[in-house]
Design an enzyme around this catalytic site. Structure first.
Site, short mmCIF file in Angstrom:
data_model
loop_
_atom_site.label_atom_id
_atom_site.label_comp_id
_atom_site.label_asym_id
_atom_site.label_seq_id
_atom_site.Cartn_x
_atom_site.Cartn_y
_atom_site.Cartn_z
N GLY A 270 0.81 -1.21 0.00
CA GLY A 270 0.00 0.00 0.00
C GLY A 270 0.84 1.27 0.00
O GLY A 270 0.56 2.22 -0.73
N THR A 271 1.86 1.29 0.82
CA THR A 271 2.69 2.49 0.93
C THR A 271 3.36 2.82 -0.40
O THR A 271 3.33 3.96 -0.87
CB THR A 271 3.73 2.33 2.05
N SER B 281 -3.37 -3.45 -0.91
CA SER B 281 -2.31 -4.18 -0.22
C SER B 281 -2.78 -5.60 0.05
O SER B 281 -3.92 -5.82 0.45
CB SER B 281 -1.98 -3.48 1.09
N HIS C 205 -1.60 -7.94 2.32
CA HIS C 205 -1.66 -8.51 3.67
C HIS C 205 -2.83 -8.02 4.50
O HIS C 205 -3.06 -8.51 5.59
CB HIS C 205 -0.32 -8.32 4.40
N THR D 156 12.55 -7.12 -10.56
CA THR D 156 12.05 -8.46 -10.86
C THR D 156 10.75 -8.71 -10.09
O THR D 156 10.68 -8.46 -8.90
CB THR D 156 13.11 -9.51 -10.50
N CYS E 236 -0.02 1.74 12.22
CA CYS E 236 1.02 2.13 11.28
C CYS E 236 1.82 3.31 11.78
O CYS E 236 2.91 3.56 11.30
CB CYS E 236 0.43 2.51 9.94
#
Lengths: 415, 391
Positions: free
Chosen positions: A71-72, A210, A212, A248, A341
């Protein structure tokens, strides 16, 4: 002690099927997707498959999905894309304006302020006391120099759902009059898999996700960028992800992300109904505990149109959220302060204070966030624990917090 | 632990303070030296032996810097230097002198040889040895000149059971060897001041025990870990320091229940003093050490200190009492506790400081307020449950 996990907004427990898919792809399709040989092609195929699956879930097409580290990165890379002045539709960089809100995640809010240091201007729109931003306030902030608007879909601290579709309509009306495109981005990290997310329905040009937060692994996320809207991505490298995100590719991560998101999407309606019932139970129960406050005050627990039922914010001022988190932890309950966060940062009360709350009250905030496997007895156990633990702490901490100013002055001045 | 004695091993010669010469201090000094080195370098092989006036530390060449660091922190060390040991024969001494001079020549060409003949059975006198060495070095290094008044460097030679040769000395921290002045109980918070207070008393030869008042859930594990880190840093100077962690929340709850808001901090400090006194008695510490500095905060005015000091019948050492914050910070930086102290986790005194604390409390009134707490049983209970943390 049985552990009860009520911090899903920080990170969700992994979905078995997603982790299995990651393991399988890691072991079998280890080739580099850029390699021209069979192993590389196989990996590229899996990657594109994951991209298509994820795109389908949000009503996008596969070419509009860029895999990122989370997300960040999705947020910051989109914001930084405005630095590329050739993509700003004729607005000079030093005049370009970015509009965002006071309730954004730091990776939008602080990054936007950082753009100001680079010569751009940034307008931060405050929410109403309920944490929801009035779409008209966004519209009022638009001007000829505005190049980007970023408003998060579901707030990670309060669960407030922003009216993105309406904001999109107002921006389009403005753009139509001015004849120039303004990019609308939404941070949908806390929305995916919890409320319906259709990028077409929302009318956004870009969106961050995101893995997770939906039971996928860490280190993988996605940025949706609408076809034809081409922010100038800053990273340059091996040209992966159509040059938008070099490096990659994390093929196992992307596959696991798609799998986890699919699992959530498949049960979205049922899960949401369960979560709504639990949120109601939680809010009702919290309100019965001495000195409790719900943030925002107006939240009832039954308003899942306006608030994600997966996130509830509350507090027992003057007890700080940190203390309640510690006590809960000791009793086997994992919860967060205002926002997990940002607990390492000093301004971790920004979101709540922007809703008009005073600093001390904002410091008292705890965040309870649930997920598809949260059950009623866990909520009841949590409420019972708070009912038992909080009142004695309240009597000790009476007066705590009033002296914050004095304490600040003294911080560092003690031995 | 193997004691390095091989010819290739390095040797530090240590000069110590006058007071350390006193017979009863010498054992403590050598022990403190060993402990100081081990406190920082627990797995290092090294040897310590002492002769009259001198202590020698033998070490492996690769450990030189770390040993030097430990010696630089060992109270009682006045100076130290790397020394060469040679057999007590002139050819061997001359060979060693040439080796040493080869290194010292970089710092200048004017030199002087200084000889001390502790063992008078050696056939040459100090003066004769010095002349021989001077001649040898000038012959070997043609640019060298002897200058007894303003030499660039001095080559020292001591004739003892062996011959020892050494160049310029590094300064030690002076002070008295830790343990030579008894044991003190340090009230250690997570702040800047108390570690400095502990260090200053260690400098005067006190061995330390420390007590930290933990108030879960109001203070975090992080705050406790921070104090443990501070104790660990202090152990480099005061080897063998132990930390007692006590849960003071029940006492705090009693104070909040019974006392007026403005008295909370003072009564908490008083309870801490009482606790520390009981703990000191139990642990054989002969005094309390606090980081109080006159007038720094409300609980550190003369009236406040008068009151809180009444709760202890032991001497209370407050080495920072006349120091300014800037001076304290300078020491904290020097002893490397400052950055740790500056971590944001708060202790309970800070967390529960009232908005308008008493600044000039009336001692008799405060004593009554203290008695009203009836906190003795709680304090004794906390003492029973206190946890000993080795750092």
């Amino acid at each position: 002690m049985n552990r009860v996990y009520l911090d899903w907004a920080a990170s969700a427990p992994p979905e078995q099927a997603a982790i299995q898919e990651a393991a399988e792809v890691s072991l079998q399709c280890f080739g580099n997707p850029s390699s021209p040989h069979a192993a590389g092609k196989e990996a590229a195929e899996r990657l594109e498959n994951a991209r298509a699956r994820l795109a389908r879930l949000i009503d996008a097409s596969a070419t509009e999905i860029v895999f990122t580290s989370g997300g960040t990165e999705s947020n910051t890379s989109l914001l930084l894309s405005v630095l590329d002045r050739y993509r700003l539709g004729g607005v000079e960089r030093r005049k370009a304006r970015v509009i965002t809100t006071a309730v954004e995640h730091a990776s939008i809010h602080d990054q936007a302020l950082a753009l100001e240091a680079l010569g751009m201007t940034c307008t931060v729109v405050k929410p109403q006391p309920n944490g929801i931003v009035d779409p008209q306030a966004i519209a009022d902030a638009l001007d000829a120099e505005t190049v980007l608007v970023s408003v998060m879909l579901v707030n990670n601290e309060t669960g407030a759902i922003q009216r993105i579709a309406e904001i999109s309509r107002l921006i389009r009306e403005f753009s139509a009059r001015r004849g120039r495109r303004i990019i609308l981005h939404t941070d949908a990290v806390q929305a995916l898999g919890k409320i319906p997310v259709s990028v077409a329905g929302l009318g956004v040009d870009a969106a961050s996700f995101s893995a997770h937060k939906v039971g996928g692994p860490r280190g993988i996320g996605a940025l949706y960028v609408k076809a034809g809207v081409a922010p100038g991505f800053l990273s340059i490298g091996g040209g992966q992800e159509s040059g938008r995100r070099p490096g990659t590719e994390n093929v196992p991560g992307a596959c696991a992300f798609a799998k986890a998101a699919e699992q959530r999407a498949g049960k979205l309606t049922d899960n949401h109904a369960c979560a709504a019932a639990l949120a109601d139970r939680l809010v009702t129960g919290l309100k019965e505990i001495r000195a409790s406050r719900i943030f925002p005050e107006s939240r009832t627990g039954r308003d899942s149109e306006a608030f994600s039922p997966y996130i509830v914010s509350a507090g027992f001022p003057p007890l700080t959220g940190e203390i309640v988190v510690r006590v809960s932890d000791a009793q086997g309950f994992c919860i967060a302060t205002g926002s997990a966060c940002s607990t390492k940062k000093k301004d971790h009360t920004r979101v709540l204070e922007s809703m008009g709350m005073d600093h001390q009250t904002a410091l008292s905030a705890i965040r309870i966030s649930i997920g598809p496997s949260t059950i009623e007895t866990e909520i009841d156990g949590f409420l019972a624990m708070l009912t038992e633990q909080v009142p004695p702490l309240l009597s000790i901490s009476q007066g705590l917090g009033e002296s914050h100013k004095a304490r600040d002055e003294r911080a560092g001045a003690r031995g | 632990m193997s004691e390095p004695r091989r010819q290739t091993d390095g040797l530090f010669l240590i000069k110590y303070g006058e007071i350390a010469l006193k017979r009863r201090n010498r054992g403590a000094f050598v022990k403190s030296l060993k402990d100081s080195i081990r406190a920082h370098l627990p797995d290092l092989p090294f040897s310590v032996h002492e002769t009259f006036h001198r202590v020698f530390v033998g070490f492996r060449p690769e450990d030189k810097d770390r040993i030097a660091e430990a010696l630089g922190r060992t109270f009682g060390v006045v100076s130290f230097c790397e020394a060469l040991r040679a057999p007590r024969e002139m050819p061997a001494i001359e060979e060693a002198a040439i080796g040493l001079a080869g290194r010292l020549i970089e710092t200048g060409t004017r030199f002087k040889a200084e000889v001390r003949r502790a063992d008078k059975s050696f056939p040459l006198t100090s003066y004769e040895i010095a002349c021989r060495i001077g001649d040898t070095l000038r012959a070997r290094f043609p640019g060298l000149t002897v200058d007894v008044h303003t030499p660039d460097w001095v080559l020292s030679i001591e004739i003892r059971e062996h011959a020892y040769l050494y160049g310029p000395e590094l300064p030690g921290p002076y002070g008295l060897p830790v343990g030579s002045s008894g044991k003190g109980m340090l009230l250690l918070s997570g702040g800047i001041d108390s570690p400095v207070a502990g260090w200053m008393m260690a400098k005067r030869g006190m061995s330390l025990e420390a007590v930290y008042f933990h108030s879960p859930p109001f203070t975090s594990e992080k705050a406790r870990e921070k104090v443990e880190m501070l104790a660990r840093i202090l152990s480099r100077y005061a080897p063998g320091i132990v930390l007692h962690v006590v849960n003071f929340t029940p006492v705090l709850a009693r104070i909040k229940e019974k006392a007026k808001d403005e008295e909370v901090t003072l009564l908490l400090r008083a309870c801490m003093m009482r606790f520390a006194t009981l703990l000191a008695e139990r642990r054989g510490a002969e005094c309390l050490i606090t980081g109080e500095s006159l007038g720094q905060v409300a609980s550190q005015t003369v009236e406040s200190i008068h009151f809180t000091g009444m709760l202890s019948d032991l001497p209370v050492f407050r080495p920072l009492i006349g120091m300014n914050k800037e001076e304290i910070i300078a020491v904290a930086k020097k002893i490397e506790t400052f950055d740790t102290s500056n971590l944001p986790y708060q202790d309970c005194c800070v967390l529960f400081s009232p908005e308008h604390p008493l600044i000039h409390p009336e001692v008799r009134r405060m004593k009554r307020a203290y008695d009203c707490l009836v906190a003795e049983a709680l304090i004794v209970d906390a003492l029973e449950k206190a946890e000993l943390v080795s750092v």
